[in-house]
Design a protein around this motif. Structure first.
Motif, mmCIF file in Angstrom:
data_model
loop_
_atom_site.group_PDB
_atom_site.id
_atom_site.type_symbol
_atom_site.label_atom_id
_atom_site.label_comp_id
_atom_site.label_asym_id
_atom_site.label_seq_id
_atom_site.Cartn_x
_atom_site.Cartn_y
_atom_site.Cartn_z
ATOM 1 N N TYR A 58 0.814 -1.209 0.000
ATOM 2 C CA TYR A 58 0.000 0.000 0.000
ATOM 3 C C TYR A 58 0.854 1.269 0.000
ATOM 4 N N PHE A 59 2.192 1.130 0.049
ATOM 5 C CA PHE A 59 3.087 2.281 -0.042
ATOM 6 C C PHE A 59 3.452 2.552 -1.507
ATOM 7 N N LYS A 60 3.270 3.780 -1.932
ATOM 8 C CA LYS A 60 3.746 4.218 -3.247
ATOM 9 C C LYS A 60 4.989 5.064 -3.030
ATOM 10 N N LEU A 61 6.103 4.640 -3.619
ATOM 11 C CA LEU A 61 7.381 5.322 -3.440
ATOM 12 C C LEU A 61 7.712 6.116 -4.698
ATOM 13 N N ASN A 62 7.832 7.412 -4.563
ATOM 14 C CA ASN A 62 8.072 8.305 -5.697
ATOM 15 C C ASN A 62 9.550 8.665 -5.776
ATOM 16 N N LEU A 63 10.216 8.201 -6.847
ATOM 17 C CA LEU A 63 11.649 8.412 -7.001
ATOM 18 C C LEU A 63 11.984 9.894 -7.151
ATOM 19 N N ARG A 64 13.132 10.275 -6.586
ATOM 20 C CA ARG A 64 13.582 11.666 -6.648
ATOM 21 C C ARG A 64 14.284 11.981 -7.969
ATOM 22 N N HIS A 65 14.982 10.997 -8.520
ATOM 23 C CA HIS A 65 15.795 11.237 -9.720
ATOM 24 C C HIS A 65 15.209 10.489 -10.913
ATOM 25 N N HIS A 66 15.037 11.179 -12.003
ATOM 26 C CA HIS A 66 14.422 10.567 -13.186
ATOM 27 C C HIS A 66 15.320 9.525 -13.831
ATOM 28 N N THR A 67 16.609 9.516 -13.478
ATOM 29 C CA THR A 67 17.526 8.535 -14.067
ATOM 30 C C THR A 67 17.411 7.164 -13.386
ATOM 31 N N LEU A 68 16.704 7.110 -12.277
ATOM 32 C CA LEU A 68 16.581 5.862 -11.542
ATOM 33 C C LEU A 68 15.337 5.091 -11.963
ATOM 34 N N LYS A 69 15.419 3.780 -11.846
ATOM 35 C CA LYS A 69 14.294 2.893 -12.174
ATOM 36 C C LYS A 69 14.073 1.943 -11.002
ATOM 37 N N THR A 70 12.874 1.339 -10.958
ATOM 38 C CA THR A 70 12.541 0.423 -9.879
ATOM 39 C C THR A 70 12.057 -0.912 -10.421
ATOM 40 N N LYS A 71 12.571 -1.995 -9.857
ATOM 41 C CA LYS A 71 12.064 -3.339 -10.104
ATOM 42 C C LYS A 71 11.386 -3.792 -8.805
ATOM 43 N N ILE A 72 10.101 -4.160 -8.898
ATOM 44 C CA ILE A 72 9.345 -4.581 -7.726
ATOM 45 C C ILE A 72 9.063 -6.080 -7.814
ATOM 46 N N ILE A 73 9.465 -6.803 -6.782
ATOM 47 C CA ILE A 73 9.257 -8.247 -6.714
ATOM 48 C C ILE A 73 8.326 -8.545 -5.537
ATOM 49 N N SER A 74 7.240 -9.251 -5.813
ATOM 50 C CA SER A 74 6.311 -9.613 -4.743
ATOM 51 C C SER A 74 6.953 -10.640 -3.820
ATOM 52 N N GLU A 75 6.828 -10.408 -2.527
ATOM 53 C CA GLU A 75 7.367 -11.337 -1.546
ATOM 54 C C GLU A 75 6.281 -12.299 -1.078
ATOM 55 N N PHE A 76 6.713 -13.461 -0.642
ATOM 56 C CA PHE A 76 5.768 -14.440 -0.097
ATOM 57 C C PHE A 76 5.592 -14.174 1.398
ATOM 58 N N ASN A 77 5.238 -12.922 1.693
ATOM 59 C CA ASN A 77 4.984 -12.476 3.059
ATOM 60 C C ASN A 77 3.719 -11.633 3.062
ATOM 61 N N TRP A 78 2.822 -11.895 3.999
ATOM 62 C CA TRP A 78 1.617 -11.085 4.129
ATOM 63 C C TRP A 78 1.660 -10.330 5.444
#
Length: 380
Positions: A58-78
Motif C-alpha cells: 500500500y506504499f507508493k514510493l516516488n523516485l527523486r531522480h528521473h535517471t533511476l528505475k525500480t524493479k518490484i518483486i512480490s514477496e511471499f509475506n503477508w
C-alpha cells in the motif's frame, strides 16, 4: 552488538538516509510524506543498485531522480494491520469491525482486567526515565522468555535483544519508537515495543506475563493501542508479518509485501540480485524456509520435555475444609506457582485482588474471595 544487526521493519527503513536520497515522497491511503533532501553522497556509478525488502504494497514510493528505475518483486509475506478512519474512536472502530458477540468478548477482557486489578496504561513516547526504561525492557525480556518456554518454542527476535536494549531508549526520546505498558500497580504485566512512521504505529515486539493468561492481555494491548491511535489521529496500527489468529481477528487491512530494487542501468549485479530474490521467494512459497526452524524447535522441545512438570489439582469448595490452614502474607510468602491460579480465580469470580485471602496447609492452598472458595493442591 555488531553494527550488522538490523531491525527489519518499515518504519525504521523509511527514515534511513538512503530512502531520503532515493525517494522524494511516500504515499499511503491518501497521505503523503515528503522527504527532505539529504547531503549524503551515495554511489552514482552506472551499476549502482539499492535493495529494500518488506515494503508494504500500500506504499507508493516516488523516485527523486528521473535517471533511476525500480524493479518490484512480490514477496511471499503477508502483513496484517488495522486501518482507521481519520474521525474514528475506539468505539466506532469496534462497532464497524466486530458483531456484538465478538465485540462483547473482546471488551470483556478490558473490563474484567480493570475490575480485578489496579490497572494503569502508559505510552512512553518522547520521554521516559532511564531507570524506568531499563525496568520495563527487563520485564519485557523476562515475559518473552517465560512465555516461549511455556510453549516450548524459540522466539525469533531474541537474538536482537542486545541491540534493542542499547538503541531503543534514544529512539523513544526521538519519537521514532515507543513502549506501551500495562501495569498492575507498579508491575508491568504486558509490554509492547513499537516503531512510528508518520501516522503509522508498528507493534514490533510484545509479550505478557503468563500468570495473567486468562485476561487476554494481547487483546487488551491491541484495544488500548488502537484507542491511542484514534486519539492521536494515527490511521494505521501495524502488526507486521505473520498470520496468527489474533492478527486475523483484528485486521481489516491484509496486504502483501514487496521487495523494491532501485537501479540506474541494467547490469550483471542487478540481474543476479533479481534472480536471487525470486529464488528465495519461490522457496518460501514451498515452505522450504520453515524446515530448519521446525527441526530446531523439535529438538528444543525434546530437551525441555525432560523437565518434570508441576501437576496441580483444583477444587471448588464452600468453606475452609479444616483448621490446619494458616492465613498467609501474600506479598512475602506466596508460592510463585500459585499466582496463575489466583488470577484465574479472580477472573472467574470477578473479585478484586485486594479482596482475597490465601490459606496454606502443606502443599495445598485455599483461595478465599468475598463469597467463593477454591482449593489448589500441588503434587511434586
Amino acid at each position: 552488538m555488531s553494527n550488522k544487526t538490523k531491525i527489519v521493519v518499515f518504519p525504521k527503513l523509511f527514515k534511513t538516509s538512503s530512502i531520503h536520497y532515493l525517494y522524494e515522497s511516500i504515499e499511503y491511503f491518501n497521505l503523503k510524506v515528503k522527504n527532505k533532501p539529504t547531503n549524503n553522497h551515495f554511489k552514482t556509478a552506472e551499476n549502482s543498485v539499492y535493495s529494500h525488502r518488506l515494503v508494504p504494497e500500500y506504499f507508493k514510493l516516488n523516485l527523486r531522480h528521473h535517471t533511476l528505475k525500480t524493479k518490484i518483486i512480490s514477496e511471499f509475506n503477508w502483513g496484517y494491520s488495522i486501518l482507521l478512519n481519520p474521525a474514528d474512536s475506539i468505539d466506532s472502530f469496534m462497532n464497524r469491525q466486530f458483531n456484538s458477540k465478538k465485540r462483547n468478548v473482546l471488551t470483556r477482557y478490558v473490563k474484567r482486567l480493570e475490575i480485578c486489578f489496579d490497572i494503569e496504561y502508559k505510552m512512553f513516547y518522547g520521554d521516559i526515565d532511564k531507570s524506568d526504561y531499563n525496568f520495563v525492557m527487563q520485564s519485557l525480556y523476562e515475559m518473552i522468555v517465560a512465555r516461549f518456554n511455556q510453549r516450548n518454542e524459540l522466539h525469533k527476535n531474541l537474538h536482537e535483544w542486545d541491540y534493542l536494549l542499547e538503541n531503543t531508549y534514544s529512539e523513544i526520546i526521538n519519537k521514532n519508537a515507543s513502549l506501551f505498558v500495562i501495569y498492575n500497580k507498579d508491575e508491568p504485566i504486558e509490554v509492547s515495543l513499537n516503531y512510528h512512521f508518520d501516522k503509522v504505529l508498528f507493534s514490533y515486539l510484545s509479550s505478557y506475563n503468563v500468570d495473567y493468561s486468562k485476561f487476554g492481555l494481547g487483546h487488551v494491548e491491541i484495544y488500548k493501542q488502537i484507542e491511542w491511535c484514534a486519539n492521536n489521529k494515527y490511521i494505521l496500527f501495524e502488526m507486521g508479518v505473520g498470520g496468527m489468529d489474533y492478527k486475523r481477528r483484528w485486521s481489516n487491512n491484509i496486504y502483501r509485501y514487496n521487495h523494491h530494487i532501485v537501479y540506474k542501468n541494467p547490469s550483471f549485479k542487478l540481474n543476479f540480485l533479481i534472480v536471487k530474490i525470486q529464488l528465495k521467494e519461490y522457496l518460501k512459497s514451498k515452505k522450504i524456509n520453515e524446515i530448519y526452524p521446525d527441526i530446531r524447535a523439535f529438538f528444543t522441545k525434546k530437551q525441555k520435555n525432560k523437565v518434570d512438570a508441576v501437576v496441580s489439582e483444583i477444587e471448588s469448595i464452600n468453606h475452609l475444609t479444616s483448621d490446619n490452614y494458616i492465613k498467609m502474607n501474600q506479598v512475602a510468602t506466596l508460592d510463585n506457582r500459585l499466582k496463575r491460579y489466583i488470577n484465574d480465580f479472580l477472573y472467574t469470580s470477578k473479585n478484586h485482588a485486594d479482596d482475597i485471602s490465601i490459606y496454606k496447609a502443606k502443599n495445598s492452598y485455599i483461595i478465599k474471595g468475598k463469597d467463593e472458595f477454591q482449593k489448589v493442591s500441588f503434587i511434586k
